[in-house]
Design an enzyme around this catalytic site. Sequence first.
Site, PDB file in Angstrom:
ATOM      1  CB  ALA A  83      35.539  34.573  34.080  1.00  0.00           C
ATOM      2  CE1 TYR A  84      29.342  39.257  34.437  1.00  0.00           C
ATOM      3  CE2 TYR A  84      29.930  37.998  32.492  1.00  0.00           C
ATOM      4  CZ  TYR A  84      29.557  39.188  33.075  1.00  0.00           C
ATOM      5  OH  TYR A  84      29.409  40.310  32.317  1.00  0.00           O
ATOM      6  CG  LEU A  85      35.099  35.513  39.305  1.00  0.00           C
ATOM      7  CD1 LEU A  85      36.188  36.054  40.204  1.00  0.00           C
ATOM      8  CD2 LEU A  85      35.607  34.332  38.483  1.00  0.00           C
TER       9      LEU A  85
END
Length: 207
Positions: free
Chosen positions: A36-38
């Site tokens: 996941a890319y926060l």
Amino acid sequence: MSDTGFGDFEFERKFFVHELPSSAAADPTPALIVQAYLFAADGYAVRVRVQGPAPAELPETTGDLVDALGETAFGTMAAKGPAIGGTRYEAERELDGLVAGQIVRRAEHVIAKVRYSLWIDEDGWILDRFLGTNAPLVVAEVERSGPVVDLQIPAFCATEISEDERFKNERLAYQPYGEWAEAYRRELALVGPKFVHSLGENRLSES
């Protein structure tokens, strides 16, 4: 930190692949990666990843993919800077796998892929087969402890995408390949393959 004297930097080159080669598919222990890319902007990104052995049957949803990895999944968190000439700042630290999995399943911008490994000459290569909205993308990557120069490029590499921002993982999390795959294939057919020529001599394999 790396023990090569370069610290938190990675040196890699990436290539677009039309389809997963049989030499990579023969890997008996591929890995499933769900990340996941926060945050992602201007080449900077914060990523949380969970990974483990790829199951024989791959679920479709993020939550089910995380569950398929089980309690032994390995978790990491990484902060990245912009890539310049095949070099990118990346500080990566280990996270508890269960915590990483819970973060990933709650995130909005997620990519999933199966990673295969093989050796070609003196280099270890990985090939990522993307899942979900990024299918049918396949990307080959070679990484070294220093700049990737004088590279023997396998025949399955259709063109180099090391400097193509569209293929950065964080970009794919926001703009999945499946949405523009046909347009890219037409573009590639029109302009032909391109390779970075500022990193020594490229040696293209015929097989």
